[in-house]
Structure formats: structure tokens, C-alpha cells
Design a protein around this motif. Structure first.
Motif, PDB file in Angstrom:
ATOM      1  N   UNK A  91       0.960  -1.098   0.530  1.00  0.00           N
ATOM      2  CA  UNK A  91      -0.020  -0.056  -0.011  1.00  0.00           C
ATOM      3  C   UNK A  91       1.403   0.879  -0.119  1.00  0.00           C
ATOM      4  N   UNK A  92       2.484   1.580  -0.086  1.00  0.00           N
ATOM      5  CA  UNK A  92       3.067   1.888  -0.218  1.00  0.00           C
ATOM      6  C   UNK A  92       3.572   2.775  -1.549  1.00  0.00           C
ATOM      7  N   UNK A  93       4.480   3.618  -1.660  1.00  0.00           N
ATOM      8  CA  UNK A  93       4.781   4.427  -2.553  1.00  0.00           C
ATOM      9  C   UNK A  93       5.446   3.215  -3.376  1.00  0.00           C
ATOM     10  N   UNK A  94       6.659   2.336  -2.456  1.00  0.00           N
ATOM     11  CA  UNK A  94       7.010   1.529  -3.425  1.00  0.00           C
ATOM     12  C   UNK A  94       7.468   1.465  -4.787  1.00  0.00           C
ATOM     13  N   UNK A  95       9.449   1.932  -5.480  1.00  0.00           N
ATOM     14  CA  UNK A  95       9.344   1.094  -5.966  1.00  0.00           C
ATOM     15  C   UNK A  95       9.376  -0.516  -6.330  1.00  0.00           C
ATOM     16  N   UNK A  96       9.785  -1.445  -5.757  1.00  0.00           N
ATOM     17  CA  UNK A  96       9.644  -2.433  -5.731  1.00  0.00           C
ATOM     18  C   UNK A  96      10.015  -3.670  -5.121  1.00  0.00           C
ATOM     19  N   UNK A  97       9.268  -4.655  -4.620  1.00  0.00           N
ATOM     20  CA  UNK A  97       9.235  -5.095  -3.000  1.00  0.00           C
ATOM     21  C   UNK A  97      10.748  -6.286  -3.542  1.00  0.00           C
ATOM     22  N   UNK A  98      11.432  -7.041  -2.714  1.00  0.00           N
ATOM     23  CA  UNK A  98      12.223  -7.156  -3.014  1.00  0.00           C
ATOM     24  C   UNK A  98      12.353  -8.671  -2.278  1.00  0.00           C
ATOM     25  N   UNK A  99      12.145  -9.900  -3.022  1.00  0.00           N
ATOM     26  CA  UNK A  99      11.460 -11.401  -2.066  1.00  0.00           C
ATOM     27  C   UNK A  99      13.022 -11.587  -1.484  1.00  0.00           C
ATOM     28  N   UNK A 100      13.268 -12.713  -0.759  1.00  0.00           N
ATOM     29  CA  UNK A 100      14.435 -12.947  -0.472  1.00  0.00           C
ATOM     30  C   UNK A 100      14.602 -14.954  -0.678  1.00  0.00           C
ATOM     31  N   UNK A 101      15.093 -15.870  -0.062  1.00  0.00           N
ATOM     32  CA  UNK A 101      14.993 -17.105  -0.197  1.00  0.00           C
ATOM     33  C   UNK A 101      14.534 -17.666  -1.705  1.00  0.00           C
ATOM     34  N   UNK A 102      14.858 -16.831  -2.285  1.00  0.00           N
ATOM     35  CA  UNK A 102      13.305 -17.415  -3.970  1.00  0.00           C
ATOM     36  C   UNK A 102      14.439 -18.847  -4.554  1.00  0.00           C
ATOM     37  N   UNK A 103      13.903 -19.755  -4.750  1.00  0.00           N
ATOM     38  CA  UNK A 103      14.562 -21.090  -5.100  1.00  0.00           C
ATOM     39  C   UNK A 103      13.971 -22.188  -6.048  1.00  0.00           C
ATOM     40  N   UNK A 104      12.359 -21.121  -6.614  1.00  0.00           N
ATOM     41  CA  UNK A 104      11.520 -21.726  -7.727  1.00  0.00           C
ATOM     42  C   UNK A 104      10.869 -20.842  -8.299  1.00  0.00           C
ATOM     43  N   UNK A 105      10.516 -21.454  -9.144  1.00  0.00           N
ATOM     44  CA  UNK A 105       8.761 -21.050  -9.578  1.00  0.00           C
ATOM     45  C   UNK A 105       7.412 -21.005  -8.907  1.00  0.00           C
ATOM     46  N   UNK A 106       7.488 -21.903  -7.836  1.00  0.00           N
ATOM     47  CA  UNK A 106       6.686 -21.659  -7.494  1.00  0.00           C
ATOM     48  C   UNK A 106       6.868 -20.759  -6.537  1.00  0.00           C
ATOM     49  N   UNK A 107       7.624 -20.512  -5.651  1.00  0.00           N
ATOM     50  CA  UNK A 107       8.442 -18.990  -4.977  1.00  0.00           C
ATOM     51  C   UNK A 107       8.145 -17.890  -5.463  1.00  0.00           C
ATOM     52  N   UNK A 108       8.097 -17.608  -7.000  1.00  0.00           N
ATOM     53  CA  UNK A 108       7.770 -16.855  -6.908  1.00  0.00           C
ATOM     54  C   UNK A 108       6.747 -16.761  -7.726  1.00  0.00           C
ATOM     55  N   UNK A 109       5.619 -17.455  -8.078  1.00  0.00           N
ATOM     56  CA  UNK A 109       3.916 -17.342  -7.779  1.00  0.00           C
ATOM     57  C   UNK A 109       3.395 -17.478  -6.425  1.00  0.00           C
ATOM     58  N   UNK A 110       3.906 -18.087  -5.771  1.00  0.00           N
ATOM     59  CA  UNK A 110       3.959 -17.078  -4.276  1.00  0.00           C
ATOM     60  C   UNK A 110       3.816 -16.128  -3.404  1.00  0.00           C
ATOM     61  N   UNK A 111       5.349 -15.503  -3.862  1.00  0.00           N
ATOM     62  CA  UNK A 111       5.155 -14.256  -3.630  1.00  0.00           C
ATOM     63  C   UNK A 111       4.677 -13.121  -3.931  1.00  0.00           C
ATOM     64  N   UNK A 112       3.965 -13.574  -5.524  1.00  0.00           N
ATOM     65  CA  UNK A 112       2.738 -12.858  -6.434  1.00  0.00           C
ATOM     66  C   UNK A 112       2.465 -12.416  -6.335  1.00  0.00           C
ATOM     67  N   UNK A 113       1.464 -14.099  -5.914  1.00  0.00           N
ATOM     68  CA  UNK A 113       0.110 -14.435  -4.959  1.00  0.00           C
ATOM     69  C   UNK A 113      -0.196 -13.574  -4.462  1.00  0.00           C
ATOM     70  N   UNK A 114       0.828 -13.525  -2.884  1.00  0.00           N
ATOM     71  CA  UNK A 114       0.856 -12.677  -2.011  1.00  0.00           C
ATOM     72  C   UNK A 114       0.185 -11.484  -2.008  1.00  0.00           C
ATOM     73  N   UNK A 115       1.272 -10.807  -2.947  1.00  0.00           N
ATOM     74  CA  UNK A 115       1.409  -9.016  -3.168  1.00  0.00           C
ATOM     75  C   UNK A 115      -0.051  -9.049  -3.858  1.00  0.00           C
ATOM     76  N   UNK A 116      -0.729 -10.065  -4.628  1.00  0.00           N
ATOM     77  CA  UNK A 116      -1.707  -9.496  -5.191  1.00  0.00           C
ATOM     78  C   UNK A 116      -3.007  -9.513  -4.477  1.00  0.00           C
ATOM     79  N   UNK A 117      -2.686 -10.118  -2.752  1.00  0.00           N
ATOM     80  CA  UNK A 117      -4.427 -10.440  -2.638  1.00  0.00           C
ATOM     81  C   UNK A 117      -3.890  -9.258  -1.558  1.00  0.00           C
TER      82      UNK A 117
END
Length: 283
Positions: A78-104
Motif C-alpha cells: 500500500x506504499x509508494x515503493x518502486x518494487x518489493x525484494x523477496x528473499x530466498x527464492x528457489x523456484x517458480x513456485x516461490x515466485x508464484x507464491x510471492x506474487x499471489x501474496x502481493x496481489x492479494x
């Protein structure tokens, strides 16, 4: 890219004046458990206040499976950040999970950056880089990687060269920016300068930093020199003239020049122009 601890309001304020292209306001591992909530509140406040000028403002959240990850995402989305940096990404599934959380959380239009910090993440770099068009950048976490490799830090960086190359290959194959990891010994500037130039020569777009004293050395390494700019201009002009005369190649400064050299020269000139624009805004 300069890491700035979210628990320190003085550092968050000072980051608004530093000649860093990007600041990573950090909620992650370096923050003590008892300071997690305060750090999140600080970062939300400072991001929404603005004042970082042309600097890219990125927020590193905690791991998604940590007690703070989901709340971090809900707050930063909900802020004016330009991007969010997700740590410990190890697979496509991790990316999908991060994006799903962010979208929600309401951040459906927010780009993300992903950190590669483990052997399995390096081996899955292709899968990660191709996982989403919303990935703006891949950031190496070389300190974590060296620990997990049971390797040692050396000036030549021999333990991680293969890993760095694999990630660069994946990033370039899928059109992602890619940034080198930190050098935690910020008093050994000779080794740091070498690491910057090595990373630049390997193809990294920049380097992540842990201390403001490192900024000038990093900027110098990644900023095209006057001679490089002049050579790039000459390459473009010379091959154009050669093509107009019916030749497919040309020799410039005793080096054969082809069309791929022109593309590299155009990229260097674009980088040069972007840096000049940023520097003008710092003044």
C-alpha cells in the motif's frame, strides 16, 4: 543498490542524500526480532513521505514462511515503493507464491525483485528468471551462497564464479536486470574495488552495498569512462558508414566491429545518458 536497515531512522533519512541509484529499505534478516514491527512502521512512514528523489526505492521483506513476511507484504503493497525484494527464492513456485501474496495485498501492479542465495536457487536460475514478467531484477546474495557452499571468501571470488555466471546467463536469456551480491568487509576497499570491476566485466548491471563508503567505488566501476563513450560513438558511426558503402564489417582501433558490437555500444551510450541524468538530479 544500498541496503538500509529499517530499524535505524537516521540511516533511512540519510539515504535520501546519498549518490546511490537504488536504496533497499531492509526488513529482513539483519533486523533483530524485537525490532521487526518497528522497522516495518519506519519503512512505511519513510516510503510514503518520499524525499528519495530519482533513487529507486525497494523494500526487502522477510521470508514468506516467517512470522513477519505476510504482514510486511500487506504493509508495503500500500506504499509508494518502486518494487518489493523477496528473499530466498528457489523456484517458480516461490515466485508464484510471492506474487499471489502481493496481489492479494493490493500490489498487483508492483514489480518484484528476487534474491538468489542458495545452491538450489542457482541451479533453478532459468526457472526463476522465466517465472514472471513482473520480475524486474535478480539480486545475488553471495554471502549466504558462500556459506551454503561451505566455501571461503577470496579476493578472486573463485568459489562463486560459476554460480554468478549461471545466474547472469539466466537473467540475460529472459531480459532481467541482475545485480551482484555484497562485500561485507567494507574496510578493504582494494578488494571491494576489484570485486566491482570483476562483476562489471562478467556482465552484472550493478552491485548491492552495505555501507555508504562503498558507493563511490561502485559508481566508478559501473560508470562508462569517457574513452568508452567515445569508442562507442565511433563504432556506431564507422559501421554505419561501412554498411552504406556495401561492407558488413569494419575495423575500429584494430578491432573487428559487427552489428552485435553496435548493439553493445548503443546500450553503453544509453547507460551513460541515464547516469548523467541521475547525477544532475543529485546536484
Amino acid at each position: 543498490m544500498l541496503y538500509v536497515p529499517g530499524c535505524n531512522r537516521h540511516y533511512l533519512e540519510r539515504a535520501r542524500t546519498l549518490h546511490a541509484d537504488s536504496v533497499i529499505l531492509d526488513l529482513g534478516d539483519p533486523i533483530l526480532v524485537e525490532c521487526k514491527e518497528e522497522s516495518r512502521a519506519n519503512v512505511v512512514e519513510f516510503v510514503n513521505q518520499g524525499g528519495y528523489g530519482a533513487r529507486e526505492v525497494v523494500v526487502r521483506v522477510n521470508d514468506l514462511d516467517s512470522p513477519w513476511g505476510s504482514d510486511d507484504i500487506k504493509a508495503i503493497a500500500q506504499t509508494k515503493a518502486d518494487a518489493i525484494l523477496f528473499p530466498n527464492i528457489e523456484s517458480k513456485e516461490d515466485v508464484d507464491l510471492a506474487l499471489n501474496e502481493l496481489d492479494q495485498a493490493g500490489g498487483g501492479d508492483l514489480p518484484i525483485m528476487v534474491m538468489i542465495e542458495s545452491p538450489i536457487a542457482v541451479l533453478n536460475a532459468k526457472e526463476i528468471a522465466s517465472a514472471s514478467d513482473r520480475i524486474a531484477c535478480i539480486v545475488m546474495a553471495t554471502s549466504d551462497l558462500i556459506s551454503q557452499l561451505h566455501a571461503r571468501v577470496t579476493p578472486e571470488r573463485s568459489a562463486v564464479l560459476t554460480s554468478l555466471s549461471l545466474v547472469i546467463l539466466a537473467a540475460r536469456a529472459y531480459g532481467k536486470a541482475v545485480v551482484d551480491g555484497i562485500a561485507s568487509d567494507f574496510k578493504n576497499m582494494h578488494a571491494f574495488e576489484y570485486a566491482c570491476r570483476l562483476g562489471r566485466d562478467m556482465g552484472f548491471d550493478g552491485k548491492s552495498l552495505v555501507h555508504p563508503v562503498q558507493i563511490a567505488y561502485c559508481n566508478d566501476a559501473y560508470t562508462p569512462k569517457v574513452t568508452e563513450v567515445e569508442y562507442a560513438i565511433e563504432i556506431i558511426k564507422s559501421l554505419k558508414a561501412a554498411n552504406e558503402s556495401g561492407k558488413g564489417t569494419v575495423v575500429v582501433n584494430d578491432r573487428l566491429v559487427e552489428h552485435h558490437n553496435v548493439r553493445a555500444a548503443e546500450r553503453l551510450l544509453k547507460l551513460h545518458e541515464m547516469i548523467l541524468e541521475l547525477e544532475a538530479k543529485y546536484e
